[in-house]
Design an enzyme around this catalytic site. Structure first.
Site, short mmCIF file in Angstrom:
data_model
loop_
_atom_site.label_atom_id
_atom_site.label_comp_id
_atom_site.label_asym_id
_atom_site.label_seq_id
_atom_site.Cartn_x
_atom_site.Cartn_y
_atom_site.Cartn_z
N ARG A 42 -34.76 -9.00 3.33
CA ARG A 42 -35.50 -10.25 3.56
C ARG A 42 -35.22 -10.96 4.89
O ARG A 42 -34.26 -10.68 5.56
CB ARG A 42 -35.26 -11.22 2.40
CG ARG A 42 -33.83 -11.61 2.14
CD ARG A 42 -33.79 -12.47 0.86
NE ARG A 42 -32.45 -12.90 0.51
CZ ARG A 42 -31.63 -12.21 -0.28
NH1 ARG A 42 -31.99 -11.06 -0.79
NH2 ARG A 42 -30.43 -12.68 -0.55
N ASP B 57 -34.43 -23.49 3.29
CA ASP B 57 -34.38 -22.99 4.68
C ASP B 57 -35.48 -23.51 5.61
O ASP B 57 -36.65 -23.58 5.22
CB ASP B 57 -34.56 -21.46 4.72
CG ASP B 57 -33.78 -20.73 3.67
OD1 ASP B 57 -33.02 -21.36 2.93
OD2 ASP B 57 -33.96 -19.50 3.57
N1 DQQ Z 1 -33.68 -18.54 0.98
C1 DQQ Z 1 -32.65 -17.61 1.30
C2 DQQ Z 1 -33.39 -16.52 1.99
C3 DQQ Z 1 -34.64 -16.42 1.20
C4 DQQ Z 1 -34.94 -17.85 0.89
C5 DQQ Z 1 -31.57 -18.22 2.14
C6 DQQ Z 1 -35.53 -18.07 -0.48
O1 DQQ Z 1 -32.70 -15.30 2.03
O2 DQQ Z 1 -35.70 -15.82 1.95
O3 DQQ Z 1 -31.24 -19.51 1.73
O4 DQQ Z 1 -35.77 -19.43 -0.71
#
Ligand code: DQQ
Length: 539
Positions: free
Chosen positions: A145, A22
Site C-alpha cells: 500500500r 493520513d
Molecule cells: N492509513 C495507513 C496507510 C493506509 C491508511 C497509515 C488507511 O497504510 O493506506 O496510517 O487509512
C-alpha cells in the site's frame, strides 16, 4: 458535546467533525494548495475511509470542499486509502492511491481531475480500468500500500515506490510506468530494513546539499541527496534516513549506516505519523504534512465527535551543519496568524524555580525562546556516564545538575496541570555536553483516560550555539522545535483547567546547579477560521 470543545484547535487543520488520519496527495495547482486526507464521514473512529479535501491560498487558511473520492467501487469498497499526487511536466495531475477491495485486498488505483481547468479540482474520475496494480507474487495481499509521488528516471519513465514487508523486513517495492496505467516491476528494492515490519506511507524525495530551496521530486544528480521516510506500522512512528540514490541499481544507501541502522532518525519524537511531503513549485520548497492523532480514549473521541489534527505544514531542508539530518520548520505563512506579542529578555531563572510570564492568555501561542546555562555551572558540574533518555526519565520532575529547564505551556494558575517542554543537558564521561529536548505530558491533565508519556530525544548543539526552541500551542496540540528544527516533538494534551483564559505560561528551571538566562518572545495566535468553501467566493 460542548463539554470537550476546548480541545478543538483553531489553527491546525481539522475537518468540522469525525475521524481523520493520513495526509494524502498534497499539491499546489493553479494558485491553490490542495490537501486531501483519510476521512471517516460516519464517525470519530477509523472505519471505511474516503478522501476529504480542502484548499488554501497559503497552507494555513483552509476551506473545506466536498469529498474528493468515496468508497464506491469494488476495488476500494473497504476504503479509499492513502496515495500521492504527481504533476506531469504539462501540468496534468495524476493521483495514485491504494484501494482496499471488497475482499480487503490492497490494490493500487489511478484517478485524475474531471476538469483540469478547475483550480479547485472538485471532481475526480477513477480510471475505468482500475486497479492498475495487484500485490505481486510473494507479497501478502494486505501488505501492499501507499504509492509515492512518481519521479522520472533518466530513461524518461515514471518510477514509484510502494510499501510492503517480507517476513519482518520492511521493504520498498519499485515500479516503472509510462502512462500510469500499466506498470513494470523493477528488480530489487529501493530500501529494506530487517526487523522493521510493514512499511506504510513511504516518501522518497531529493534534497539540496547546498541550497535552502526544495527540489522537484524528479531532480537527481550532483549536489543532491535523497531522503527515504517510512511509517512503521508496528511502532506508529515516522523514520527517515538521508543518503544516496543509485538510479541504475535502484538502490538507496543511507549515509549513516552505523547509527541509523538503515532508517533510524525520527521526524518527530512525539505524535506524528503517516507523513508525506510535496514540492511546492510556487515557493520552491519541500513541505511536510503529518498526522497528529489523539491520545485520549476512543470514548472521549466519540463524545467530542472528532479525532485528529494535522501538523502545521513544515518546510524540510538538509541540516548543513550537522550532516545527514533534516531541519523542519513551520511554514512562514503561519506567522501571518501572529497577533500581539510580549517579550521577556535575559531573565535569570534560578535552580528550582518557576517564573510566570505575564501574557494575556496562553491557549493559542507561537513561542520563541533562547536559553544559556551559566558558565560556572557548566565547568563545575561532574561528568556523567549514563545516557539521558527523555522517554524513560522522570520527565520535568527528575533533577540533574544542568537540567531540566524550559517552558510550562498549557499550565493553570496553581500548577495542577502543565506541559513542560524543556532541555536537559548532561556532561558526558568524555567531558562533552549532550543535550536532550523533551516534552512531558505526565502532568498535562487531571483527566485519567489520556496519554501521559514523556517524549523527546537528543538534539545536536554546536559550539557557541545558544539553546533555542519554538513552540506552537493550539489548545490540545503542542508542536515543539529545537535548534531551528533539528529535533521536533509534538504532544497532544487534554487539560481540564488550563483552558481558554485560564491557560498560563511559565518558565521553569528544575536543575540543581545551573542558573539559566532565558529570553522569550510570545505571540498570541489568531484562528485560521477553517470553514466550508462558499461558492460565491470563487475567484
Ligand atoms: N492509513 C495507513 C496507510 C493506509 C491508511 C497509515 C488507511 O497504510 O493506506 O496510517 O487509512
Amino acid at each position: 458535546n460542548t463539554m470537550l470543545s476546548w480541545q478543538r484547535t483553531v489553527f491546525h487543520f481539522q475537518p468540522e467533525k469525525n475521524w481523520m488520519n493520513d495526509p494524502n496527495g498534497p499539491l499546489y495547482y493553479k494558485g491553490w494548495y490542495h490537501f486531501f486526507y483519510q476521512y471517516n464521514p460516519k464517525g470519530a473512529v477509523w472505519g471505511v475511509i474516503v478522501w476529504g479535501h480542502a484548499v488554501s491560498r497559503d497552507l494555513i487558511h483552509w476551506l473545506h470542499l466536498p469529498l474528493a473520492m468515496v468508497a464506491d467501487q469494488w476495488y476500494d469498497k473497504n476504503g479509499v486509502w492513502t496515495g500521492s499526487a504527481t504533476i506531469l511536466p504539462d501540468g496534468q495531475v495524476i493521483m495514485l492511491y491504494t484501494g482496499s477491495t471488497n475482499e480487503s485486498v490492497q490494490v493500487q488505483n489511478l484517478a485524475y481531475p474531471a476538469d483540469p481547468s478547475d483550480p479547485l479540482l472538485v471532481d475526480w474520475i477513477k480510471y475505468p480500468s482500475n486497479p492498475v496494480l495487484f500485490p505481486p507474487p510473494g507479497i501478502g495481499t494486505m501488505d501492499f500500500r501507499d504509492p509515492t509521488t512518481a519521479w522520472l528516471t533518466s530513461e524518461g519513465k515514471w518510477r514509484i515506490s510502494i510499501g510492503s514487508k517480507l517476513n519482518k523486513t520492511g521493504i520498498a517495492l519499485v515500479y516503472d510506468t509510462n502512462d500510469f496505467k500499466t506498470y513494470e516491476r523493477v528488480e530489487g528494492l529501493l530500501h529494506a530494513v530487517p526487523g522493521t515490519g510493514m512499511w506504510e506511507c513511504i516518501d522518497f524525495f531529493p534534497i539540496s546539499i547546498k541550497g535552502e530551496n526544495g527540489l522537484d521530486t524528479s531532480i537527481n544528480g550532483e549536489n543532491v541527496k535523497h531522503v527515504v521516510k517510512v511509517s512503521l506500522d508496528d511502532d506508529r512512528h515516522d523514520y527517515y534516513a538521508v543518503g544516496t540514490y543509485d538510479e541504475k541499481n535502484v538502490k538507496f544507501t543511507p549515509d549513516d549506516l552505523k547509527n541509523d541502522v538503515g532508517i533510524g532518525l525520527r521526524y518527530d519524537y512525539g505524535i506524528f505519523y503517516a507523513s508525506k511531503t510535496f514540492y511546492d513549485q510556487s515557493k520552491e520548497r519541500r513541505v511536510l504534512w503529518g498526522w497528529i492523532g489523539e491520545s485520549d480514549s476512543e470514548y472521549s473521541d466519540v463524545a467530542k465527535g472528532w479525532a485528529s489534527v494535522q501538523g502545521i505544514p513544515r518546510t524540510v531542508t538538509l541540516n548543513k551543519k550537522t550532516g545527514s539530518r533534516l531541519l523542519q520548520w513551520p511554514v512562514a505563512e503561519v506567522e501571518s496568524l501572529r497577533l500581539r506579542s510580549d517579550e521577556f529578555e535575559n531573565l535569570k531563572v534560578k535552580p528550582g524555580s518557576v517564573v510566570p510570564l505575564e501574557i494575556e492568555t496562553a491557549a493559542q501561542l507561537d513561542i520563541v525562546a533562547e536559553f544559556e546555562i551559566d558558565n560556572k555551572a557548566l565547568e563545575m558540574t561532574s561528568q556523567f556516564n549514563r545516557e539521558y533518555e527523555c522517554s524513560t526519565s522522570g520527565g520535568a520532575a527528575e533533577r540533574g545538575a544542568l537540567g531540566p529547564f524550559g517552558l510550562l505551556v498549557l499550565a493553570n494558575e496553581d500548577l495542577s496541570e502543565y506541559t513542560p517542554t524543556y532541555f536537559y543537558v548532561v556532561k558526558g564521561s568524555d567531558g562533552q555536553l549532550k543535550t536532550s529536548f523533551c516534552s512531558d505530558q505526565s502532568r498535562s491533565s487531571l483527566a485519567t483516560d489520556v496519554g501521559k508519556k514523556i517524549f523527546g530525544s537528543f538534539v545536536p548543539v554546536l559550539e557557541d550555539e545558544k539553546l533555542s526552541l519554538r513552540i506552537l500551542v493550539d489548545h490540545s496540540v503542542v508542536e515543539s522545535f529545537a535548534q531551528g528544527g533539528r529535533t521536533c516533538v509534538t504532544s497532544r494534551v487534554y487539560p481540564t483547567k488550563a483552558i481558554y483564559g485560564a491557560a498560563r505560561l511559565f518558565l521553569f528551571n528544575n536543575a540543581t546547579e545551573a542558573t539559566v538566562t532565558a529570553s522569550v518572545k510570545v505571540w498570541q495566535m489568531n484562528s485560521a477560521f477553517i470553514r466550508p468553501f462558499n461558492p460565491n467566493q470563487r475567484n
